[in-house]
Design a protein around this motif. Structure first.
Motif, PDB file in Angstrom:
ATOM      1  N   TRP A   5       0.815  -1.212   0.000  1.00  0.00           N
ATOM      2  CA  TRP A   5       0.000   0.000   0.000  1.00  0.00           C
ATOM      3  C   TRP A   5       0.853   1.268   0.000  1.00  0.00           C
ATOM      4  O   TRP A   5       0.419   2.318  -0.469  1.00  0.00           O
ATOM      5  CB  TRP A   5      -1.002  -0.010   1.152  1.00  0.00           C
ATOM      6  CG  TRP A   5      -0.383   0.016   2.535  1.00  0.00           C
ATOM      7  CD1 TRP A   5      -0.021  -1.048   3.286  1.00  0.00           C
ATOM      8  CD2 TRP A   5      -0.058   1.185   3.286  1.00  0.00           C
ATOM      9  NE1 TRP A   5       0.526  -0.636   4.470  1.00  0.00           N
ATOM     10  CE2 TRP A   5       0.505   0.734   4.497  1.00  0.00           C
ATOM     11  CE3 TRP A   5      -0.181   2.537   3.070  1.00  0.00           C
ATOM     12  CZ2 TRP A   5       0.954   1.611   5.481  1.00  0.00           C
ATOM     13  CZ3 TRP A   5       0.253   3.413   4.051  1.00  0.00           C
ATOM     14  CH2 TRP A   5       0.815   2.949   5.242  1.00  0.00           C
ATOM     15  N   CYS A   9       0.238   4.197  -2.659  1.00  0.00           N
ATOM     16  CA  CYS A   9       0.016   5.602  -2.274  1.00  0.00           C
ATOM     17  C   CYS A   9       1.024   6.522  -2.958  1.00  0.00           C
ATOM     18  O   CYS A   9       0.669   7.617  -3.417  1.00  0.00           O
ATOM     19  CB  CYS A   9       0.120   5.752  -0.756  1.00  0.00           C
ATOM     20  SG  CYS A   9      -1.271   5.034   0.122  1.00  0.00           S
ATOM     21  N   TYR A  10       2.273   6.103  -3.029  1.00  0.00           N
ATOM     22  CA  TYR A  10       3.286   6.911  -3.693  1.00  0.00           C
ATOM     23  C   TYR A  10       2.951   7.093  -5.173  1.00  0.00           C
ATOM     24  O   TYR A  10       3.039   8.199  -5.705  1.00  0.00           O
ATOM     25  CB  TYR A  10       4.666   6.259  -3.545  1.00  0.00           C
ATOM     26  CG  TYR A  10       5.745   7.041  -4.239  1.00  0.00           C
ATOM     27  CD1 TYR A  10       6.271   8.199  -3.684  1.00  0.00           C
ATOM     28  CD2 TYR A  10       6.231   6.631  -5.474  1.00  0.00           C
ATOM     29  CE1 TYR A  10       7.257   8.922  -4.329  1.00  0.00           C
ATOM     30  CE2 TYR A  10       7.217   7.349  -6.137  1.00  0.00           C
ATOM     31  CZ  TYR A  10       7.723   8.490  -5.549  1.00  0.00           C
ATOM     32  OH  TYR A  10       8.686   9.208  -6.189  1.00  0.00           O
ATOM     33  N   ALA A  13       0.006   9.467  -5.581  1.00  0.00           N
ATOM     34  CA  ALA A  13       0.414  10.845  -5.304  1.00  0.00           C
ATOM     35  C   ALA A  13       1.155  11.439  -6.497  1.00  0.00           C
ATOM     36  O   ALA A  13       0.937  12.598  -6.862  1.00  0.00           O
ATOM     37  CB  ALA A  13       1.289  10.898  -4.052  1.00  0.00           C
TER      38      ALA A  13
END
Length: 139
Positions: A5, A9-10, A13
């Motif tokens: 995860w 998320c990176y 983003a």
């Protein structure tokens, strides 16, 4: 071991930052929507693919659309074949015109004139140092 995860998320983003930058660049008042490169060529077969790809990459990195018009002055090498192959690849908005005796160069430049919301850059590759105007190209 790093949880999956975190990578997800990176990645999200990074995509969000790029999308917001594109919206910002397009939303600026007075900023042109796209760029129009007019390349005048003659026997540039060895460099043509690189020129077209460099322009395309530069436009993508800046978050702008681009249009490329190639005006060829009777190339005897594979300049036109390479340009047409790049046109058929579908990644570029590319127009190819051959300069012949029936049409003057000025008529074709008028035909390739920038549309509203475009900034135009004429690059005459027949002149030795003009290729330096293309991003990522060093002469």
């Amino acid at each position: 071991m790093v949880p999956v995860w975190i990578f997800l998320c990176y990645g999200l983003a990074a995509v969000l930052v790029h999308l917001m930058h594109r919206i910002y660049v397009r939303g600026r008042t007075g900023a042109p929507d796209r760029e129009h490169y007019i390349l005048v060529t003659r026997n540039h077969g060895q460099q043509m693919e690189w020129y077209l790809r460099a322009i395309s990459w530069y436009a993508r990195l800046r978050g702008r659309d681009c249009r490329i018009t190639v005006l060829d002055e009777g190339s005897e090498d594979d300049t036109l074949a390479i340009t047409r192959r790049m046109k058929n690849s579908g990644n570029l908005e590319l127009s190819v015109y051959g300069l012949s005796g029936q049409q003057s160069e000025e008529d074709l430049r008028r035909q390739a004139a920038p549309a509203e919301g475009e900034t135009a850059l004429l690059i005459d590759l027949r002149v030795p140092m003009e290729a330096a105007k293309i991003p990522y190209v060093h002469v």
